[in-house]
Design a protein around this motif. Sequence first.
Motif, mmCIF file in Angstrom:
data_model
loop_
_atom_site.group_PDB
_atom_site.id
_atom_site.type_symbol
_atom_site.label_atom_id
_atom_site.label_comp_id
_atom_site.label_asym_id
_atom_site.label_seq_id
_atom_site.Cartn_x
_atom_site.Cartn_y
_atom_site.Cartn_z
ATOM 1 N N ALA A 53 0.856 -1.179 0.000
ATOM 2 C CA ALA A 53 0.000 0.000 0.000
ATOM 3 C C ALA A 53 0.894 1.230 0.000
ATOM 4 O O ALA A 53 1.980 1.208 0.587
ATOM 5 C CB ALA A 53 -0.903 -0.007 1.227
ATOM 6 N N TRP A 54 0.446 2.297 -0.638
ATOM 7 C CA TRP A 54 1.245 3.503 -0.800
ATOM 8 C C TRP A 54 0.444 4.732 -0.393
ATOM 9 O O TRP A 54 -0.776 4.762 -0.526
ATOM 10 C CB TRP A 54 1.680 3.656 -2.253
ATOM 11 C CG TRP A 54 2.648 2.606 -2.703
ATOM 12 C CD1 TRP A 54 2.360 1.299 -2.993
ATOM 13 C CD2 TRP A 54 4.038 2.758 -2.887
ATOM 14 N NE1 TRP A 54 3.512 0.643 -3.349
ATOM 15 C CE2 TRP A 54 4.552 1.510 -3.304
ATOM 16 C CE3 TRP A 54 4.917 3.833 -2.752
ATOM 17 C CZ2 TRP A 54 5.894 1.312 -3.574
ATOM 18 C CZ3 TRP A 54 6.262 3.642 -3.032
ATOM 19 C CH2 TRP A 54 6.742 2.381 -3.433
ATOM 20 N N ALA A 55 1.152 5.743 0.076
ATOM 21 C CA ALA A 55 0.570 7.055 0.340
ATOM 22 C C ALA A 55 1.082 7.999 -0.739
ATOM 23 O O ALA A 55 2.292 8.124 -0.933
ATOM 24 C CB ALA A 55 0.990 7.564 1.710
ATOM 25 N N ARG A 192 -11.406 3.599 7.855
ATOM 26 C CA ARG A 192 -11.201 2.213 7.396
ATOM 27 C C ARG A 192 -9.731 1.843 7.516
ATOM 28 O O ARG A 192 -8.851 2.689 7.541
ATOM 29 C CB ARG A 192 -11.693 2.013 5.970
ATOM 30 C CG ARG A 192 -10.882 2.707 4.917
ATOM 31 C CD ARG A 192 -11.388 2.372 3.514
ATOM 32 N NE ARG A 192 -10.619 3.045 2.500
ATOM 33 C CZ ARG A 192 -9.446 2.628 2.011
ATOM 34 N NH1 ARG A 192 -8.893 1.517 2.484
ATOM 35 N NH2 ARG A 192 -8.809 3.293 1.083
ATOM 36 N N ARG A 193 -9.491 0.518 7.552
ATOM 37 C CA ARG A 193 -8.134 0.001 7.604
ATOM 38 C C ARG A 193 -7.506 0.029 6.210
ATOM 39 O O ARG A 193 -8.201 -0.182 5.216
ATOM 40 C CB ARG A 193 -8.147 -1.440 8.109
ATOM 41 C CG ARG A 193 -8.685 -1.593 9.513
ATOM 42 C CD ARG A 193 -9.077 -3.014 9.821
ATOM 43 N NE ARG A 193 -10.253 -3.388 9.033
ATOM 44 C CZ ARG A 193 -10.728 -4.618 8.923
ATOM 45 N NH1 ARG A 193 -10.131 -5.624 9.539
ATOM 46 N NH2 ARG A 193 -11.791 -4.864 8.201
ATOM 47 N N VAL A 194 -6.216 0.265 6.137
ATOM 48 C CA VAL A 194 -5.494 0.216 4.863
ATOM 49 C C VAL A 194 -5.195 -1.245 4.557
ATOM 50 O O VAL A 194 -4.722 -1.993 5.415
ATOM 51 C CB VAL A 194 -4.196 1.025 4.919
ATOM 52 C CG1 VAL A 194 -3.400 0.864 3.641
ATOM 53 C CG2 VAL A 194 -4.512 2.491 5.181
ATOM 54 N N GLN A 195 -5.454 -1.640 3.313
ATOM 55 C CA GLN A 195 -5.167 -3.020 2.888
ATOM 56 C C GLN A 195 -3.783 -3.093 2.287
ATOM 57 O O GLN A 195 -3.421 -2.251 1.472
ATOM 58 C CB GLN A 195 -6.204 -3.483 1.873
ATOM 59 C CG GLN A 195 -7.592 -3.548 2.465
ATOM 60 C CD GLN A 195 -8.569 -4.202 1.525
ATOM 61 O OE1 GLN A 195 -8.264 -5.245 0.949
ATOM 62 N NE2 GLN A 195 -9.721 -3.610 1.373
ATOM 63 N N GLN A 196 -3.024 -4.088 2.673
ATOM 64 C CA GLN A 196 -1.659 -4.281 2.161
ATOM 65 C C GLN A 196 -1.669 -5.042 0.872
ATOM 66 O O GLN A 196 -2.439 -5.904 0.635
ATOM 67 C CB GLN A 196 -0.833 -5.022 3.215
ATOM 68 C CG GLN A 196 0.626 -5.110 2.895
ATOM 69 C CD GLN A 196 1.348 -3.776 2.900
ATOM 70 O OE1 GLN A 196 1.005 -2.860 2.185
ATOM 71 N NE2 GLN A 196 2.377 -3.670 3.704
#
Length: 196
Positions: A53-55, A192-196
């Motif tokens: 996952a990226w920001a 929400r949770r970040v998905q990897q």
Amino acid sequence: MTHRCRRSSGLWKIVVWDEPFFQGKKHEFTSDCYSTLDHGFSTVGSCKIESGAWAGFEHCGFQGQQFVLERGEYPCWEAWSGSNAYHVERMCSFRPIACADYGRSRLMLFEEENFQGKRGELSDDCPSLPALGWGSNAVGSFFVRSGAWVCSQYPGYRGFQYLLESDIHAGEYKHVREWGSHVQTGQVQSIRRVQQ
């Protein structure tokens, strides 16, 4: 106690193009890009997240509006900016989200700054804090016990996005101004949770 994360090479891969629809100059990254200008891009026109996952950020140096980019294709700026409170036609820096741990994420939220006032705890996605019984439109502070979370200004994960990670600020976000350089308000109505 927060869950510590470590960055390992090979866990993240983003491919970016300087034009929409995967056209033009192409470059692959497996680590931070502080400035697309350093790689001959004025901005990212399209991208594919191949792993991790990226920001993404509106400006160089991880500044401005934030975008959470999970595995998949983003053929144009509307694909990563479409639900934000204002449309951002640029992404000039990006970095991996090391702490994304969808299955074991835990977050505490507080009505006031410095972990004061009413509190709640999440270990699952919440499309509407008001529907869950959170009495205020705003959140004053967060403590990210583990994982990475995306807080959105409106229900249904719409509006400005604020990325909160357990390995930034030791997971402690005591004030609204610690959520990012673009924060205008403490209004948070979905998380929400970040998905990897």
